[in-house]
Design a protein around this motif. Sequence first.
Motif, short mmCIF file in Angstrom:
data_model
loop_
_atom_site.label_atom_id
_atom_site.label_comp_id
_atom_site.label_asym_id
_atom_site.label_seq_id
_atom_site.Cartn_x
_atom_site.Cartn_y
_atom_site.Cartn_z
N PHE A 170 0.85 -1.21 0.00
CA PHE A 170 0.00 0.00 0.00
C PHE A 170 0.86 1.23 0.00
O PHE A 170 0.52 2.26 -0.54
CB PHE A 170 -0.85 0.02 1.28
N ARG A 171 2.00 1.10 0.67
CA ARG A 171 2.83 2.30 0.92
C ARG A 171 3.85 2.51 -0.18
O ARG A 171 4.57 3.47 -0.17
CB ARG A 171 3.47 2.20 2.32
N ASP A 172 3.88 1.58 -1.16
CA ASP A 172 4.77 1.82 -2.32
C ASP A 172 4.10 2.89 -3.16
O ASP A 172 2.89 2.96 -3.24
CB ASP A 172 4.89 0.55 -3.18
N GLY A 203 8.23 -9.00 7.37
CA GLY A 203 7.80 -8.03 6.37
C GLY A 203 6.60 -7.19 6.74
O GLY A 203 5.75 -6.91 5.88
N THR A 204 6.51 -6.80 8.02
CA THR A 204 5.41 -5.90 8.37
C THR A 204 5.95 -4.70 9.13
O THR A 204 6.88 -4.81 9.92
CB THR A 204 4.32 -6.60 9.22
N SER A 205 5.37 -3.53 8.85
CA SER A 205 5.81 -2.32 9.55
C SER A 205 5.30 -2.32 10.99
O SER A 205 5.74 -1.55 11.82
CB SER A 205 5.28 -1.08 8.82
N GLY A 206 4.34 -3.21 11.27
CA GLY A 206 3.87 -3.35 12.66
C GLY A 206 3.16 -2.11 13.18
O GLY A 206 3.26 -1.76 14.35
N1 APR Z 1 11.54 -8.47 2.93
C1 APR Z 1 10.95 -8.29 4.13
N2 APR Z 1 10.36 -7.12 4.50
C2 APR Z 1 10.39 -6.11 3.61
C3 APR Z 1 11.00 -6.22 2.34
C4 APR Z 1 11.59 -7.46 2.01
N3 APR Z 1 12.19 -7.66 0.83
N4 APR Z 1 10.86 -5.03 1.68
C5 APR Z 1 10.18 -4.20 2.52
N5 APR Z 1 9.91 -4.85 3.68
C6 APR Z 1 9.19 -4.37 4.86
C7 APR Z 1 9.25 -2.88 5.08
O1 APR Z 1 10.44 -2.54 5.79
C8 APR Z 1 8.00 -2.66 5.94
O2 APR Z 1 8.30 -2.88 7.31
O3 APR Z 1 7.82 -4.65 4.66
C9 APR Z 1 7.06 -3.76 5.48
C10 APR Z 1 5.88 -3.25 4.64
O4 APR Z 1 5.13 -2.41 5.48
P1 APR Z 1 3.68 -1.95 5.01
O5 APR Z 1 3.73 -1.47 3.59
O6 APR Z 1 3.15 -1.05 6.08
O7 APR Z 1 2.86 -3.33 4.97
P2 APR Z 1 2.12 -4.04 6.16
O8 APR Z 1 2.92 -3.94 7.42
O9 APR Z 1 1.73 -5.38 5.69
O10 APR Z 1 0.79 -3.13 6.31
C11 APR Z 1 -0.21 -3.63 7.17
O11 APR Z 1 -1.72 -1.93 6.40
O12 APR Z 1 -1.64 -1.09 4.31
C12 APR Z 1 -2.50 -1.70 5.23
O13 APR Z 1 -4.16 -3.40 5.17
C13 APR Z 1 -2.89 -3.02 4.67
O14 APR Z 1 -2.32 -5.25 5.34
C14 APR Z 1 -1.81 -3.93 5.22
C15 APR Z 1 -1.56 -3.33 6.59
#
Ligand code: APR
Length: 265
Positions: free
Chosen positions: A37-39, A198-201
């Motif tokens: 989403f954040r890309d 791989g989650t921003s938490g």
């Molecule tokens: N391997 C592992 N982690 C990675 C990689 C990689 N190659 N590239 C990026 N990341 C990490 C980033 O550092 C970041 O911490 O993936 C994370 C992506 O964060 P978000 O875009 O916030 O995704 P997410 O944490 O899944 O968002 C949670 O928010 O956008 C809403 O509902 C949507 O399910 C999503 C929720």
Amino acid sequence: MDAQEKIVRAAQLLAGSRRLVVLTGAGVSKESGVPTFRDALDGLWARYDPQQLATPQAFRRNPKLVWDWYEYRRSLVRAAQPNPGHLALAELERLLPFVVIITQNVDDLHQRAGSSDIISLHGAIMRSRCFDNCRGNPTLIDLSALPRAEAHASPPHCPYCGAWVRPDVVWFGESLPEAALRRAMSLAEQADVMLVVGTSGVVQPAASLPFVAKEHGAAVIEVNPSPGGITPIADLWLDGPSGEVLPAVAAAVRALREEASEDER
Ligand code: APR
């Protein structure tokens, strides 16, 4: 500890786990080419803010725009393949006694990689449902069973009640599927190891799961190239891309499990 020592330490914790719970976010699909989403959105979608599109209000205001955006994202998911990170998680399920994946992602890459016990907290982008859930929650709609013209409408109409059809995903401001969240919370309380990939938490309630696991005595391992909301409570932070780190960890777990089975002979 250097990177290799951290891989070995993570493998030791995982190889000894009896109840491994994995929490994944958009980062695990990044190396499959599925944008988060954040890309920054590309092409015709660059001018839209995803957080403005992924809401029930946006859909009511402009159902065609939101539906077309999801059709575009579905095309990206269809074109994507599970990456070595997804495959390594599926291998851990074969190596260890109990592995469940709780994912925030709406793609189907964990399923296609071979993982079998998956809790999809935010729904599934490849599924569609009646906007009014006219036959119960959820009233899933098989688009391929609709008349051709209707199946390609933007959006199609529910064959039962005529309401709009929508993607079966959780939009901002909507509550998560209750049964899924309840099971996820219960698993977090019982986990002996939680692997966070791989989650921003930052998005609740998913982001609270590692804290629940930690409070109940689990070891928390994070795989992420950048620090985020979970890193402060991680017992081990493997700071690299999951597509590289997870295969190395899975290989080390496989070696430990093979050693252990030889010792038992
Ligand atoms: N391997 C592992 N982690 C990675 C990689 C990689 N190659 N590239 C990026 N990341 C990490 C980033 O550092 C970041 O911490 O993936 C994370 C992506 O964060 P978000 O875009 O916030 O995704 P997410 O944490 O899944 O968002 C949670 O928010 O956008 C809403 O509902 C949507 O399910 C999503 C929720």
